[in-house]
Design an enzyme around this catalytic site. Structure first.
Site, mmCIF file in Angstrom:
data_model
loop_
_atom_site.group_PDB
_atom_site.id
_atom_site.type_symbol
_atom_site.label_atom_id
_atom_site.label_comp_id
_atom_site.label_asym_id
_atom_site.label_seq_id
_atom_site.Cartn_x
_atom_site.Cartn_y
_atom_site.Cartn_z
ATOM 1 N N ASP A 271 -9.184 3.150 -1.605
ATOM 2 C CA ASP A 271 -9.967 3.595 -0.451
ATOM 3 C C ASP A 271 -11.299 4.190 -0.889
ATOM 4 O OD1 ASP A 271 -7.831 2.792 1.065
ATOM 5 O OD2 ASP A 271 -6.968 4.793 1.248
ATOM 6 N N GLU B 85 2.462 5.015 -4.155
ATOM 7 C CA GLU B 85 2.417 5.919 -5.320
ATOM 8 C C GLU B 85 3.720 6.733 -5.497
ATOM 9 O OE1 GLU B 85 -1.184 4.410 -4.174
ATOM 10 O OE2 GLU B 85 -0.038 5.798 -2.952
ATOM 11 N N ASP C 176 0.853 -1.183 0.000
ATOM 12 C CA ASP C 176 0.000 0.000 0.000
ATOM 13 C C ASP C 176 0.895 1.242 0.000
ATOM 14 O OD1 ASP C 176 -2.258 1.583 0.193
ATOM 15 O OD2 ASP C 176 -2.599 1.196 2.318
#
EC number: 3.2.1.20
Length: 877
Positions: free
Chosen positions: A573, A425, A422
């Site tokens: 999310d 990015e 997670d």
């Protein structure tokens, strides 16, 4: 070599920030020295007039390379003559072989105009791509190319986004700049970059255009003032590296795309079971209680997950010694494994800057990003001040492998079965410019305070170990000039052209784009969109390093084109809203069928906000018909495990019963995609490519070729207007034939625990005779075959079996089923022993024999007890 933070001035001669209108005066290029043969074309491209220097400096000399790679694929590459401009590294996106295609055999034809240079790509004299819409621009920090499109085109792709499956063609922008996109808002850039679009033109076929470019980019789809349709690329750098591919239908086009970016990884059998997670499980006892509650409720739970709660102060490769102590974690994992269940935890990329093993070892090996002055580049996320691994560093894989093999050691650590990555990015909570991450972390309570410590479970958990029962008592890196790495002198922090990044500046809430990576010296400015995918490939390799014989499951948030070679993807999310329930369908279909990331699914029942009983019940059914099926929500919200509400529990049990009985059908189709690229999850138009009514449908979909899924779309509804193409279908539950005529049919009285499913005529589906509590138990069940004859009275299907887990298979079962003229034909490869086929059910009207049992005149079942060990024929009528 390490990365550095460079604050570079714009190239000499570059103009101040211009506007989109300024670019219309740019001179374009002139083609010369054209060399052409049957397989390729090359040319020199020279600036055709005075430089306009709109968003940087115009490059005077370019090269053109055209390759007829296969009959269905054309490669068009426009790049700088000196090859100094950044190109996507081959280690991230391996290039396909140039092939042995030829212009005379190719379905795609390349034509060009010399001055101003433009090109067209045609298929059977139909123009697919026409860059004459505006002059080509190739500047130091800005690339622009516009193509004409037909009126009212059917366009798809250009992910990641939560917009409709069919892209808008008016005033529409798709921005590629990966970001931590909490809430996954529409019309914004999200976690991943997939710069490929599909243009479906009905009977004439489907083609795709993939731009291999990882720079920040805007893609505009709009009309000119006089109503002409166009698509326009506006990139912050890189080159134009186009792959054009075509198929007679969208499914074939998707297969062609897989040949460019790579085939998706095959997954283990168990990964298609139900997964449960939550951010906010307070300790190992609560995790164990959730496992127990699923068993008690009779809801099959295959894999339990733990979010960052298990970490010591949110630090990766650590355990909270009070709430998730090692001995208890090992007992939990041991319990799961003893019961044929699995365990997964999260690992983020950012490493806490503190006195801990992962940081100290990384610092010693010098594998973190650094600034120009040799200091550690720091951000701030969950553990507070953090350092970031440099995935380009030559020693990064050794570091990552070592951390995994130590912390997740089967004998001494947490023996996980899969991995969740997670925040890659990469996310950085500290806003740009992040000059004081220590202060930011302190002022924002990072890491957050953990919950109070409990010494034992608050209630008995029968079957768990006694411990789970209630208690009775330094250097810097300068930029090196190399080929294909990037031009010197660019402003890597504030480029003149501003893409429509929802987060604002390029560096805001992420890694500073002035960082230069180790190894070849790539700039974060150019490679930002690759960070998550590079973490994915390194993490897959690290998982394989610790378990070299089995397929590693890695689920990631951030992706780039081709990520499916290594990982699956969850959709981020989302919110516990009906809108997000609906948009998960289109987004999942795009990843699975168009981007070749078939292991995909949303957070079932929603991640953010409180779900409702009705929404969660509907979503429990819908989620069962994605490949990746996980319930997950956020800390501070109400619990939403499927057993919390009776109706949700019933909905989950019913949906999982169907999913598990279909698991070999899923596994077979997924295997086929891993071998050929043929999609499993598909939009309706993939199977009915000439029915224009299907081209915009994104609330129904096909689960493989055989099952049409038509979920109830909104709150309070007990009916759905489902579209049935001109074909024969059969109700999954009753076997009743439904003759589609290319129109909607209202399906009524749909209970909250029910999801409408229909079998497409022409299909043979292998199912298990009953469901089970685990996939291991399921594999012991016998088979049944469902035959759903098509309009021509025939049907076909297949079954693939292996050991379910190994990377290399010693024996497999690969069976083809065909039904025609009342006879079932079974043929194939029979290396692996399989369970018996205990019965065959024939749907539709027909004459039965002495062994036939009729149900409402719509189907008959014949008991067979057939062993799948050799070619066989069975007469059914």
């Amino acid at each position: 070599m390490l990365g550095s933070l460079l604050l570079l001035a714009p190239l000499a001669g570059a103009a101040v920030i211009g506007s989109r209108a300024d670019t219309q005066q740019c001179p374009g290029y002139k083609a010369s020295n054209v060399q052409e043969n049957d397989r390729s074309l090359t040319a020199d491209l020279t600036l055709a007039g005075k430089p306009c220097n709109t968003y940087g400096t115009d490059l005077h000399n370019l090269k053109l390379l055209v390759e007829y790679q296969t009959d269905e694929r054309l490669h068009v590459k426009i790049y700088d003559a000196e090859e100094r401009v950044y190109q996507v590294p081959e280690k991230v996106t391996p290039r396909v072989d140039s092939g042995d295609g030829s212009s005379k055999d190719s379905a795609l034809k390349f034509e060009y105009e010399e001055e101003p240079f433009s090109f067209t790509v045609k298929r059977d004299d139909e123009v697919l791509f026409d860059s004459s819409a505006e002059n080509l621009i190739f500047q130091s920090q800005y690339l622009k190319l516009r193509t004409w499109l037909p009126e009212n085109p059917y366009l798809y792709g250009l992910g990641e986004h939560t917009d409709p499956l069919r892209l808008s063609t008016t005033n529409y922008t798709r921005t590629f700049w990966n970001r931590d996109a909490y809430g996954t808002s529409a019309n914004s850039n999200l976690y991943g970059t997939h710069p490929v679009y599909y243009d479906h033109r009905g009977e004439s076929g489907t083609h795709g255009v993939f731009l291999l470019n990882s720079n920040g980019m805007d893609v505009f789809i709009d009309k000119t003032a006089d109503g002409k349709q166009y698509l326009e690329y506006n990139a912050l750098g890189g080159i134009f590296d186009f792959y054009f591919f075509t198929g007679s239908n969208p499914k074939e086009a998707s297969i062609e795309y897989s040949k460019i970016v790579g085939l998706p990884a095959m997954q283990s059998y168990w990964t298609f079971g139900l997964h449960q997670c939550r951010y906010g499980y307070r300790d190992v006892y609560q995790v164990a209680e959730v496992v127990y509650n699923y068993t008690k409720a009779g809801i099959p739970l295959e894999t339990m997950w733990t979010d960052i709660d298990y970490m010591d102060r949110r630090r990766v490769f650590s355990l909270d010694p009070d709430r998730f102590p090692l001995e208890k974690m090992r007992e939990l994992v041991g319990y799961l494994h003893d019961h044929d269940q699995h365990y997964i935890v999260m690992v983020d990329p950012a490493v806490s800057v503190s006195d801990n093993g992962a940081f100290n070892r990384g610092l010693e090996q010098d594998v973190f990003l650094k600034t120009q002055n040799g200091s550690l580049y720091k951000g701030a996320v969950w553990p507070g001040v953090t350092a970031y691994p440099d995935w380009f560093h030559p020693d990064i894989q050794d570091y990552w492998n070592s951390e995994f093999s130590t912390f997740f050691n089967a004998e001494t650590g947490v023996d996980i079965d899969g991995l969740w990555i997670d925040m890659n990015e990469a996310s950085n909570f500290c806003p740009d410019p992040c000059t004081d991450p220590e202060r930011y972390s302190s002022e924002n309570n990072l890491p957050p305070a953990p919950p109070p410590v409990r010494s034992s479970s608050p209630r008995p958990l029968p079957g768990f170990p006694a411990d789970f029962q209630p208690s009775s008592a330094s250097r810097s890196q300068k930029r090196i000039v190399k080929a294909k790495v990037g031009l010197e002198g660019r402003d890597l922090l504030n480029p003149p052209y501003k893409i429509r990044n929802e987060a604002g500046s390029l560096s805001n809430k992420t890694i500073n784009t002035g960082i230069v990576h180790a190894g070849e010296g790539y700039a974060e400015y150019d490679t930002h969109n690759l960070y998550g995918t590079m973490m994915s490939s390194s993490s897959r390799e690290a998982m394989q390093y610790r378990r070299p014989e089995v397929r590693p499951l890695v689920i990631t948030r951030s992706t780039y084109a081709g990520a499916g070679r290594d990982v699956g993807h969850w959709l981020g999310d989302n919110f516990s809203k009906w809108e997000h329930y609906r948009i998960s369908i289109a987004e999942g279909l795009a990843f699975a069928s168009m981007f070749q990331v078939p292991m995909v699914g949303a957070d079932v029942c929603g991640f953010a906000g409180n779900t409702t009983e009705e929404l969660c019940a509907r979503w429990a059914s819908l989620g069962a018909f994605f490949t990746f099926y996980r319930n997950h929500n956020e800390i501070g919200n109400i619990g939403q495990e499927f057993y919390v509400w009776p109706t949700v529990a019933e909905s989950a049990r019913k949906a999982i019963d169907i999913r598990y009985r279909l698991l070999d059908y899923i596994y077979t189709s997924f295997y086929k995609q891993s071998q050929t690229g043929e999609p499993f999850l598909q939009p309706v138009f993939y199977l009915y490519p000439e029915d224009e009514n299907t081209f915009s449908i994104d609330l129904q979909f096909f689960y493989g070729d055989a099952i049409l899924v038509s979920p109830v779309p909104d709150k309070g509804l007990t009916s759905v207007d489902a579209y049935f193409p001109d074909d024969i279908f059969y109700d999954w539950y009753t076997g009743t034939p439904v003759r589609g005529h290319g129109a909607n049919i209202t399906l009524s009285n749909i209970d909250i625990t029910h999801i409408p499913l229909h079998i497409r005529g022409g299909s043979i589906i292998p199912i298990r005779s009953s469901s089970a509590m685990t996939t291991t138990e399921l594999r012991e069940k016998s088979f049944q075959l469902i035959i759903a004859p098509g309009l021509d009275g025939t049907a076909s299907g297949s079954l693939y079996l292996d050991d379910g887990d190994s990377l290399e298979q010693k024996a497999t079962l690969e069976v083809e089923f065909e039904y025609r003229k009342g006879v079932l034909h079974i043929d194939g490869k029979f290396e692996l022993h399989a369970s018996l086929v205990e019965s065959v059910t024939l749907l539709g009207q027909g004459k039965g024999g002495s062994r036939a049992r009729r149900e409402d005149g719509t189907k008959k079942t014949i008991q067979t007890n057939l062993e799948l060990s050799k070619p066989t024929e069975i007469k059914l009528e």
